[in-house]
Design an enzyme around this catalytic site. Sequence first.
Site, PDB file in Angstrom:
ATOM      1  N   CYS A 248       0.815  -1.221   0.000  1.00 31.85           N
ATOM      2  CA  CYS A 248       0.000   0.000   0.000  1.00 31.85           C
ATOM      3  C   CYS A 248       0.849   1.272   0.000  1.00 31.85           C
ATOM      4  CB  CYS A 248      -0.946  -0.009   1.200  1.00 31.85           C
ATOM      5  SG  CYS A 248      -0.137   0.010   2.828  1.00 31.85           S
ATOM      6  N   HIS A 302      -2.414   0.683   6.833  1.00 27.58           N
ATOM      7  CA  HIS A 302      -2.807   0.730   5.420  1.00 27.58           C
ATOM      8  C   HIS A 302      -3.049   2.169   4.996  1.00 27.58           C
ATOM      9  CE1 HIS A 302      -4.138  -1.123   1.677  1.00 27.58           C
ATOM     10  NE2 HIS A 302      -5.163  -0.282   1.653  1.00 27.58           N
ATOM     11  N   ASN A 314      -6.122   2.052  -4.099  1.00 26.17           N
ATOM     12  CA  ASN A 314      -5.144   1.524  -3.145  1.00 26.17           C
ATOM     13  C   ASN A 314      -4.580   0.186  -3.601  1.00 26.17           C
ATOM     14  OD1 ASN A 314      -6.546  -0.697  -0.837  1.00 26.17           O
ATOM     15  ND2 ASN A 314      -7.729   0.066  -2.565  1.00 26.17           N
TER      16      ASN A 314
END
Length: 341
Positions: A248, A302, A314
Amino acid sequence: MKIMRLKIMLITYGVGFLLFFGLLVFVALFISNEDDSSGRNYSDMDGVGSVSVSAGVLKHRPMVEKYAKEYGVSEYVSTLLAIMEVESGGRLIDVMQSSESMGLPPNTLDSEEASIKQGVKYFADLIQSAGSKGVDGNTVIQAYNYGGGFIDYVAQRGKRYSFDLAQSFAKKHSGGSKTTYSNPIAVKKNGGWRYLYGNMFYVDLVNQYFHSPQFDGDLVQLVMDEALKYEGYPYVFGGDNPNTSFDCSGLTQWSYQKAGINLPRTAQQQYDFTEHIPLSEAKPGDLVFFHSTYNSGTYVTHVGIYLGDNQMYNAGDPIGYADLTTAYWQKHLIGAGRIKQ
């Protein structure tokens, strides 16, 4: 005897006033000279954001990079240069004022390289300590001035830096410690002056040298033009380039870098680097952060790129779009982050 005591008090208060006045003059001079032709405004885009430092500091960049690489903190070169600007402006032999971090008197180190090596090593030790205790980046910056005890102090009080914590730490240690890691600052209280430990304004003094670009439509488009190239790629833990695919924070770091914005590497570091705002105030191009999506040992686990209308892009598995209104993302949502101006 009373006259002698009065003389000592007057001298002490006078020195305190000069130190405090000197700090105000320093800040005022920086603001008034920010756009002059005196040698300032050298951009360092290889670290975290853009940093504006004097020529006297910039000349030490290769040495800072050398030891930052040796001690594993290459992503903090800009921060180290800003610290050097505050500590010496590049004008002293002990250019990072790092003698005291070795328990030595100020300006003991006798070469610029020795000072940089020790300063970077000390900073790297603080980063490691901060990581293990879950505190943020501004705590590390203040700890360079106060010493590692400030990291423990913040870790026990919410794990996030605030000026109130810096001030209370200074008050707690005023008058009781022989090691201050900086000249004391005098402040006015109850009609008189008194000294405080270290420099409680240190974070603001360091951060004033950072300048980050304002997001606009074109910039967001540059970020997304790059990020969309990897739609459908698999999530790869530790991946940070197209050859490996991405995790991420690897995707956000890579995509923003293509638009001239240098983010740190991990989701936690990117969270620490941004101005925290609620998702309701987020704009396209902001980052959006989540906690506890897996056990990483950090609060933030994240990060994605906010697109507006509760949508983000993402590095899920695979890389692509996600709806932030779903139960999963709502459960883990922290909020948005805007790159600081």
